[in-house]
Design an enzyme around this catalytic site. Sequence first.
Site, PDB file in Angstrom:
ATOM      1  N   CYS A 150       0.913  -1.227  -0.070  1.00  0.00           N
ATOM      2  CA  CYS A 150      -0.032  -0.062  -0.043  1.00  0.00           C
ATOM      3  C   CYS A 150       0.821   1.144   0.088  1.00  0.00           C
ATOM      4  CB  CYS A 150      -0.859  -0.131   1.151  1.00  0.00           C
ATOM      5  SG  CYS A 150      -0.522  -0.237   2.775  1.00  0.00           S
ATOM      6  N   ASN A 151       0.627   2.195   0.794  1.00  0.00           N
ATOM      7  CA  ASN A 151       1.373   3.371   0.812  1.00  0.00           C
ATOM      8  C   ASN A 151       2.815   3.498   1.607  1.00  0.00           C
ATOM      9  OD1 ASN A 151      -0.480   5.138  -0.829  1.00  0.00           O
ATOM     10  ND2 ASN A 151      -1.775   5.290   0.796  1.00  0.00           N
TER      11      ASN A 151
END
Length: 197
Positions: A150-151
């Site tokens: 993800c981030n």
Amino acid sequence: MRVVPTLMCMAIVSGPVVADEVGITKDIMSVTVPTTNGTVEIMRDQDTDARLAEPWLQTSRPCPSFCIQPMVPAPGVTPIGELEVLEFLTSATAVLVDGRVRPQYEEGTIPGAISVPYTEAADRLGEFGCEIDFDGWICEGDLPDVVLFCNGAWCGQSPTAARRMIEAGYPAEKIYYYRGGMQSWNMLGLTVMPGTS
């Protein structure tokens, strides 16, 4: 004294060496990966003055929701780094999954990644070889390795996806977690492309 002018002439005659200087490793300059839009060459930005842009510059986000994630989001899941992500991308036995919400994926993702938002991960196991059953999913046989990201280390989307997939029946030992995610990927100047359907 005569050696110095001779060496200087040799350097001028040979001219500047034109080559990429920012490699992935000392032996790997780029990796070509298949995507839904054809092949993409992943390499590092060759501009040695390049800097991170927003939102990747931000170091502190409120916790919760943006708490630092553990290296292992669930027992049996294997944490990996960028070189392993690249290795998985070139293998035919793995699926790179962007666990972020769709708009983040569309803004920019790792080439070759598919979008499976963390809120949908447990419902989409059929895409990874599981079969639907009256009581849920049957995940047996020759299942692909799933690489989730993800981030970054502060993002809980892919750890949540991993836990939900395991609870729904996907084997934890087939799940790999790239904790650095998009923040580390961008920090290293690696190729990013808009996500597509």
